[in-house]
Enzyme design. Sequence first.
Site, short mmCIF file in Angstrom:
data_model
loop_
_atom_site.label_atom_id
_atom_site.label_comp_id
_atom_site.label_asym_id
_atom_site.label_seq_id
_atom_site.Cartn_x
_atom_site.Cartn_y
_atom_site.Cartn_z
N HIS A 1 79.11 50.06 -40.96
CA HIS A 1 77.81 50.72 -40.97
C HIS A 1 77.12 50.36 -42.28
O HIS A 1 77.77 50.29 -43.33
CB HIS A 1 77.96 52.23 -40.85
CG HIS A 1 78.61 52.67 -39.57
ND1 HIS A 1 77.89 52.96 -38.42
CD2 HIS A 1 79.92 52.87 -39.26
CE1 HIS A 1 78.73 53.31 -37.46
NE2 HIS A 1 79.97 53.26 -37.95
N HIS B 1 74.85 47.46 -31.88
CA HIS B 1 74.85 48.63 -32.77
C HIS B 1 75.56 48.35 -34.09
O HIS B 1 75.26 48.94 -35.11
CB HIS B 1 75.52 49.82 -32.09
CG HIS B 1 74.91 50.20 -30.78
ND1 HIS B 1 73.61 50.63 -30.66
CD2 HIS B 1 75.43 50.20 -29.52
CE1 HIS B 1 73.35 50.89 -29.38
NE2 HIS B 1 74.44 50.64 -28.68
N HIS C 1 84.84 48.47 -37.47
CA HIS C 1 83.43 48.12 -37.48
C HIS C 1 82.78 48.64 -38.76
O HIS C 1 83.40 49.39 -39.51
CB HIS C 1 82.72 48.70 -36.25
CG HIS C 1 82.80 50.20 -36.18
ND1 HIS C 1 83.81 50.85 -35.50
CD2 HIS C 1 82.03 51.17 -36.72
CE1 HIS C 1 83.65 52.15 -35.61
NE2 HIS C 1 82.57 52.38 -36.35
N HIS D 1 84.98 51.49 -40.78
CA HIS D 1 85.79 52.40 -39.97
C HIS D 1 86.86 51.60 -39.24
O HIS D 1 86.57 50.58 -38.60
CB HIS D 1 84.93 53.12 -38.93
CG HIS D 1 83.98 54.11 -39.53
ND1 HIS D 1 82.89 54.61 -38.85
CD2 HIS D 1 83.95 54.69 -40.76
CE1 HIS D 1 82.23 55.46 -39.62
NE2 HIS D 1 82.86 55.52 -40.79
N THR E 1 80.97 58.90 -34.41
CA THR E 1 79.65 59.00 -35.02
C THR E 1 78.57 58.33 -34.18
O THR E 1 77.43 58.22 -34.61
CB THR E 1 79.64 58.39 -36.44
OG1 THR E 1 79.92 56.98 -36.35
CG2 THR E 1 80.68 59.08 -37.33
N THR E 2 78.93 57.88 -33.00
CA THR E 2 77.98 57.31 -32.05
C THR E 2 78.22 57.93 -30.68
O THR E 2 79.32 58.45 -30.42
CB THR E 2 78.13 55.78 -31.94
OG1 THR E 2 79.47 55.46 -31.51
CG2 THR E 2 77.85 55.10 -33.27
#
Length: 340
Positions: free
Chosen positions: A117, A90, A115, A142, A224-225
Amino acid sequence: MDSVGLFILLILMFFQFTAAPAAEEITWTYTGLVGQSEWSAYFPECGGTSQSPVDVATTQTKYDPGLTAVTPLGYSQHGNKPFTLYNNGHTVVIELPEWMGLGGLPWLFTAVQMHLHWGSGGPSHGGSEHTVNGLSADAELHVVHYNSELYPNLSAAMTQRDGLAVLGILIVTGEETNQAFNSILNYLSRIRHADQKVFIPAFDVQSLLPKDLGRYYRYNGSLTTPPCYQSVIWTLFHERVQISKAQLLKLETILYSSKAEEADRMLLQDNYRTTQPLNHRVVFTSFSAESWKEFSSGEVTAIVIGVMCGCVGLAVVIRFIVKTIRFFKLLHRETVALYL
């Protein structure tokens, strides 16, 4: 066993093997059958009223003078032990040592991981999760922490309303290479496929953050996941971090969401969730609108050019006035001399 008993046993075995998998066993994605539009069907909290990310409408934020600068603890003192970098299918994750933490919040928070995005279309095509006044950045970092003052570990904290604190850093592109981000990007080729891990040299995590840690947006939201637990105190920095276009391109094109043994390779792109409704939540700011006006590079250039043009124009006008005065003085002298 009679035929009725055998029939009942077969029915029970059928339901045992065809029962819906537990939520933690479901493989979610950003698009497709278990894409983000379907998350709430499998992970109920994803349909909650305090979800993240959100759009920060700056005219609707509220200044809170009690919000002090967040304080990274131990971020720059990374030691000699290497970090673990891995592709979880992801995103790309960097595990952080537990002696890194975060101050400036009501409780002490311990670092867990960070991580990224990103999108798929290069600069100015979106990729960040949070937006400001409806505008996306090119990517977002993040840094995740858990409340170690109230809870023994991440698992216990992540389901509690005050359990997590996440720093959000909006990333934009420019011409200059950000050497700090190369500490991550230079090793992506070693984890191209899902589930691959590699040890990388430890580095100064604070070098990834904006220089100004005192100006930020604060609100209560969620992961957010999936499972989208509504347990996050969000800090979204006002200042953005810049990387080069080449660095963004590497981030967008080098990783796969598929495993190495899978025949169909799927690029890991557009791994950002769309913004969620605020639902009467308030986004607070640590700075007042009157005390800070953000200018883009284009606005700064326009202001500088305007000031320079104004100065040149003023100089021309003054020169014209001086020459005109001299002309009339000379004309007056000649007129007086003529009558004498």
